[in-house]
Motif scaffolding. Sequence first.
Motif, mmCIF file in Angstrom:
data_model
loop_
_atom_site.group_PDB
_atom_site.id
_atom_site.type_symbol
_atom_site.label_atom_id
_atom_site.label_comp_id
_atom_site.label_asym_id
_atom_site.label_seq_id
_atom_site.Cartn_x
_atom_site.Cartn_y
_atom_site.Cartn_z
ATOM 1 N N ALA A 118 16.216 -10.503 -2.061
ATOM 2 C CA ALA A 118 15.007 -9.749 -2.388
ATOM 3 C C ALA A 118 15.313 -8.590 -3.325
ATOM 4 N N ALA A 119 16.440 -7.916 -3.101
ATOM 5 C CA ALA A 119 16.815 -6.780 -3.941
ATOM 6 C C ALA A 119 17.044 -7.218 -5.382
ATOM 7 N N THR A 120 17.764 -8.305 -5.560
ATOM 8 C CA THR A 120 18.034 -8.812 -6.898
ATOM 9 C C THR A 120 16.752 -9.305 -7.551
ATOM 10 N N PHE A 121 15.972 -10.077 -6.803
ATOM 11 C CA PHE A 121 14.723 -10.633 -7.341
ATOM 12 C C PHE A 121 13.770 -9.525 -7.773
ATOM 13 N N SER A 122 13.588 -8.524 -6.920
ATOM 14 C CA SER A 122 12.587 -7.502 -7.204
ATOM 15 C C SER A 122 12.966 -6.651 -8.409
ATOM 16 N N GLN A 123 14.243 -6.359 -8.583
ATOM 17 C CA GLN A 123 14.656 -5.582 -9.754
ATOM 18 C C GLN A 123 14.563 -6.385 -11.042
ATOM 19 N N ARG A 124 14.878 -7.665 -10.976
ATOM 20 C CA ARG A 124 14.907 -8.486 -12.184
ATOM 21 C C ARG A 124 13.576 -9.158 -12.480
ATOM 22 N N TYR A 125 12.586 -8.980 -11.616
ATOM 23 C CA TYR A 125 11.319 -9.683 -11.764
ATOM 24 C C TYR A 125 10.691 -9.515 -13.156
ATOM 25 N N PRO A 126 10.528 -8.284 -13.693
ATOM 26 C CA PRO A 126 9.899 -8.163 -15.021
ATOM 27 C C PRO A 126 10.656 -8.924 -16.104
ATOM 28 N N ILE A 198 0.431 -19.731 -11.741
ATOM 29 C CA ILE A 198 1.855 -19.416 -11.599
ATOM 30 C C ILE A 198 2.077 -17.909 -11.619
ATOM 31 N N LEU A 199 1.422 -17.220 -12.546
ATOM 32 C CA LEU A 199 1.579 -15.771 -12.644
ATOM 33 C C LEU A 199 1.039 -15.062 -11.408
ATOM 34 N N LYS A 200 -0.077 -15.533 -10.888
ATOM 35 C CA LYS A 200 -0.651 -14.916 -9.691
ATOM 36 C C LYS A 200 0.276 -15.097 -8.492
ATOM 37 N N LYS A 201 0.868 -16.266 -8.356
ATOM 38 C CA LYS A 201 1.820 -16.500 -7.263
ATOM 39 C C LYS A 201 3.020 -15.581 -7.399
ATOM 40 N N SER A 202 3.486 -15.391 -8.632
ATOM 41 C CA SER A 202 4.696 -14.587 -8.840
ATOM 42 C C SER A 202 4.435 -13.117 -8.532
ATOM 43 N N ILE A 203 3.274 -12.588 -8.970
ATOM 44 C CA ILE A 203 2.997 -11.171 -8.720
ATOM 45 C C ILE A 203 2.750 -10.934 -7.237
ATOM 46 N N LEU A 204 2.153 -11.904 -6.565
ATOM 47 C CA LEU A 204 1.931 -11.772 -5.123
ATOM 48 C C LEU A 204 3.265 -11.776 -4.382
ATOM 49 N N LEU A 205 4.198 -12.626 -4.821
ATOM 50 C CA LEU A 205 5.520 -12.662 -4.205
ATOM 51 C C LEU A 205 6.259 -11.345 -4.432
ATOM 52 N N GLN A 206 6.191 -10.804 -5.651
ATOM 53 C CA GLN A 206 6.840 -9.522 -5.948
ATOM 54 C C GLN A 206 6.243 -8.410 -5.088
ATOM 55 N N HIS A 207 4.934 -8.407 -4.945
ATOM 56 C CA HIS A 207 4.263 -7.378 -4.145
ATOM 57 C C HIS A 207 4.663 -7.508 -2.674
ATOM 58 N N ASN A 208 4.657 -8.725 -2.158
ATOM 59 C CA ASN A 208 5.032 -8.933 -0.755
ATOM 60 C C ASN A 208 6.486 -8.578 -0.499
ATOM 61 N N THR A 209 7.351 -8.866 -1.472
ATOM 62 C CA THR A 209 8.780 -8.567 -1.325
ATOM 63 C C THR A 209 9.025 -7.065 -1.311
ATOM 64 N N THR A 210 8.454 -6.345 -2.282
ATOM 65 C CA THR A 210 8.718 -4.915 -2.389
ATOM 66 C C THR A 210 8.013 -4.110 -1.300
#
Length: 270
Positions: A118-126, A198-210
């Motif tokens: 989660a730490a790696t994903f959330s920082q590299r998401y953008p 796809i974009l909506k799923k990704s932003i929701l995942l980033q929001h839920n993760t952080t």
Amino acid sequence: MDIPIKERQIAKFCRDGLLKENQNQVIQVSCQTGRDIRQLRGNSIVIYFYDESLSNILVRKKEFISEYYDGLKELLIYKANHGEIYSDILITLYPDGSYQFKYWFDEERLYNEEFNQAATFSQRYPHHIAADLLDFYLPDINFKKKYAKIIMTLEIRAGEPVVDLRYRNGRNQIKPVFDFMDNTGQSYQDSVENVLMILKKSILLQHNTTHGIMKEFWEPWNKIIIEVPPSGILNELEDIHYYLDDKPLDKKYSTRGNFDMKKWEYVKYK
């Protein structure tokens, strides 16, 4: 399933996978999977052969790998279906041909793996979403206009993901990426809907993760604006903008800490 028979089969495959020089010593076979093997895809078990001290990884024959992978997966799924969910198995092989299976659920290991991921994903998401935009999403909608930057606005509004894509042209004008006036066909609309999904799923995942496993380190937010140059390489201070209720957040990825890639852990800002 007859569990003792299945364990005997797996132990035999593991023993057959040993090199000749390891046949007459105590061998530890460490098998690790996720929280519930029934929900995992692909090669969902990690297996290492160790010496008795569990300190040295041993080389094994390649031809027997699929047999003990398949057997372990079948065994774990059977146990899970009967109310016994395990994440780890340790198989001890003794020189006299006997063996022992030990099962347990390792919450600490699983949490640490999930946290690090989660730490790696959330920082590299953008950065990842910007690369995907140029490599996949824009080609999918046949976007060929020249632009200075693509402006991605990814927002969580009333709990729902909202996406807006615009571009800045050479005259500094802001235009919508999706052009339904010149593209009226159903295939174009389908491509746009797929990109948005796809974009909506990704932003929701980033929001839920952080706001979930990372909430101790990550500042609350509900909107990201990512300005993607034609190169796709983002400037971390200029191109990535996090907001909470339209208030811009700190530029350090809006986090309360920094992920140390060398130590593979998060370090809080003081």
